[in-house]
Design a protein around this motif. Sequence first.
Motif, PDB file in Angstrom:
ATOM      1  N   UNK A  25       5.728   4.084   4.388  1.00  0.00           N
ATOM      2  CA  UNK A  25       6.335   3.914   5.872  1.00  0.00           C
ATOM      3  C   UNK A  25       8.119   3.899   5.010  1.00  0.00           C
ATOM      4  N   UNK A  26       8.263   3.655   4.535  1.00  0.00           N
ATOM      5  CA  UNK A  26      10.049   3.262   4.415  1.00  0.00           C
ATOM      6  C   UNK A  26      10.177   4.753   4.017  1.00  0.00           C
ATOM      7  N   UNK A  27       9.033   4.955   3.840  1.00  0.00           N
ATOM      8  CA  UNK A  27       9.549   6.695   3.036  1.00  0.00           C
ATOM      9  C   UNK A  27       9.572   7.639   4.201  1.00  0.00           C
ATOM     10  N   UNK A  28      10.014   8.234   5.223  1.00  0.00           N
ATOM     11  CA  UNK A  28       9.710   8.248   6.471  1.00  0.00           C
ATOM     12  C   UNK A  28      10.790   8.075   7.182  1.00  0.00           C
ATOM     13  N   UNK A  29      11.491   9.167   7.529  1.00  0.00           N
ATOM     14  CA  UNK A  29      12.719   8.692   7.791  1.00  0.00           C
ATOM     15  C   UNK A  29      12.712   9.973   8.878  1.00  0.00           C
ATOM     16  N   UNK A  30      13.606   8.559  10.520  1.00  0.00           N
ATOM     17  CA  UNK A  30      13.799   9.131  11.321  1.00  0.00           C
ATOM     18  C   UNK A  30      12.197   8.042  12.079  1.00  0.00           C
ATOM     19  N   UNK A  31      11.708   7.308  11.513  1.00  0.00           N
ATOM     20  CA  UNK A  31      10.107   6.215  12.064  1.00  0.00           C
ATOM     21  C   UNK A  31      11.419   4.997  13.277  1.00  0.00           C
ATOM     22  N   UNK A  32      11.976   4.473  12.518  1.00  0.00           N
ATOM     23  CA  UNK A  32      12.834   3.360  13.750  1.00  0.00           C
ATOM     24  C   UNK A  32      12.605   2.143  12.907  1.00  0.00           C
ATOM     25  N   UNK A  33      11.864   0.613  13.617  1.00  0.00           N
ATOM     26  CA  UNK A  33      11.906   0.128  13.291  1.00  0.00           C
ATOM     27  C   UNK A  33      10.956  -0.216  12.435  1.00  0.00           C
ATOM     28  N   UNK A  34      10.429  -0.274  11.709  1.00  0.00           N
ATOM     29  CA  UNK A  34       8.527  -1.179  10.807  1.00  0.00           C
ATOM     30  C   UNK A  34       8.245  -2.433  11.597  1.00  0.00           C
ATOM     31  N   UNK A  35       7.016  -2.573  11.943  1.00  0.00           N
ATOM     32  CA  UNK A  35       6.996  -3.852  11.645  1.00  0.00           C
ATOM     33  C   UNK A  35       4.663  -4.045  11.201  1.00  0.00           C
ATOM     34  N   UNK A  36       5.690  -4.612  10.012  1.00  0.00           N
ATOM     35  CA  UNK A  36       3.696  -4.806   9.384  1.00  0.00           C
ATOM     36  C   UNK A  36       3.111  -5.696   9.736  1.00  0.00           C
ATOM     37  N   UNK A  37       2.109  -5.639   9.766  1.00  0.00           N
ATOM     38  CA  UNK A  37       0.952  -7.017   9.848  1.00  0.00           C
ATOM     39  C   UNK A  37       0.511  -6.575   9.560  1.00  0.00           C
ATOM     40  N   UNK A  38      -0.184  -7.066   7.937  1.00  0.00           N
ATOM     41  CA  UNK A  38      -1.434  -6.840   7.034  1.00  0.00           C
ATOM     42  C   UNK A  38      -2.121  -7.691   6.780  1.00  0.00           C
ATOM     43  N   UNK A  39      -3.484  -8.473   6.656  1.00  0.00           N
ATOM     44  CA  UNK A  39      -4.224 -10.073   6.665  1.00  0.00           C
ATOM     45  C   UNK A  39      -4.219  -9.922   5.180  1.00  0.00           C
ATOM     46  N   UNK A  40      -5.160 -10.057   4.571  1.00  0.00           N
ATOM     47  CA  UNK A  40      -6.130  -9.972   3.454  1.00  0.00           C
ATOM     48  C   UNK A  40      -7.022 -10.727   3.162  1.00  0.00           C
ATOM     49  N   UNK A  41      -8.360 -10.512   3.183  1.00  0.00           N
ATOM     50  CA  UNK A  41      -9.728 -11.044   3.355  1.00  0.00           C
ATOM     51  C   UNK A  41     -10.150 -11.041   2.083  1.00  0.00           C
ATOM     52  N   UNK A  42     -10.684 -12.442   1.782  1.00  0.00           N
ATOM     53  CA  UNK A  42     -11.404 -12.537   0.324  1.00  0.00           C
ATOM     54  C   UNK A  42     -11.896 -12.446  -0.312  1.00  0.00           C
ATOM     55  N   UNK A  43     -12.060 -11.603  -1.372  1.00  0.00           N
ATOM     56  CA  UNK A  43     -13.148 -11.462  -1.758  1.00  0.00           C
ATOM     57  C   UNK A  43     -14.679 -11.542  -1.381  1.00  0.00           C
ATOM     58  N   UNK A  44     -14.746 -13.216  -1.727  1.00  0.00           N
ATOM     59  CA  UNK A  44     -15.774 -14.085  -0.472  1.00  0.00           C
ATOM     60  C   UNK A  44     -16.677 -13.710  -0.037  1.00  0.00           C
TER      61      UNK A  44
END
Length: 130
Positions: A107-126
């Motif tokens: 996403x940082x490689x996109x020029x002109x995208x504006x403000x970016x908010x990344x909200x990603x969670x992880x689920x444990x393998x179990x």
Amino acid sequence: MSSDTPVGKIARLLEKRHIKRVPVIDDGELVGIVSRANLLQAIAAHPVVHIRADADLDEKRNVVLGALAQVPGLNPVHLNVIVADNRVDVWGIVNSKDEEDAARVALEAIDGIGEVSINLGRVPGYAWGI
């Protein structure tokens, strides 16, 4: 893997087998090792994508989804991408910190995208019964 194996295939193998490195073998000889970090470097080396100043929200969203689709192991279908004015919000679940970092780099490689908010969670393998 051989030296001409596509990056996406290597990424899927690492994710499927839950490994961090894979040997590269040509003509029966070890010629190198590909790691998750190498895959992140490959993504970071992609050229910057430019969004036209007059692009509508759908066009911007398609550019964002296209960039996320290039992240090895990440499936944009599992993400919620919201584009509004000069802001992009990405919500969802990823398998690893590496995928989250790679999404951020893409996403940082996109020029002109504006403000970016990344909200990603992880689920444990179990949680997946692994």
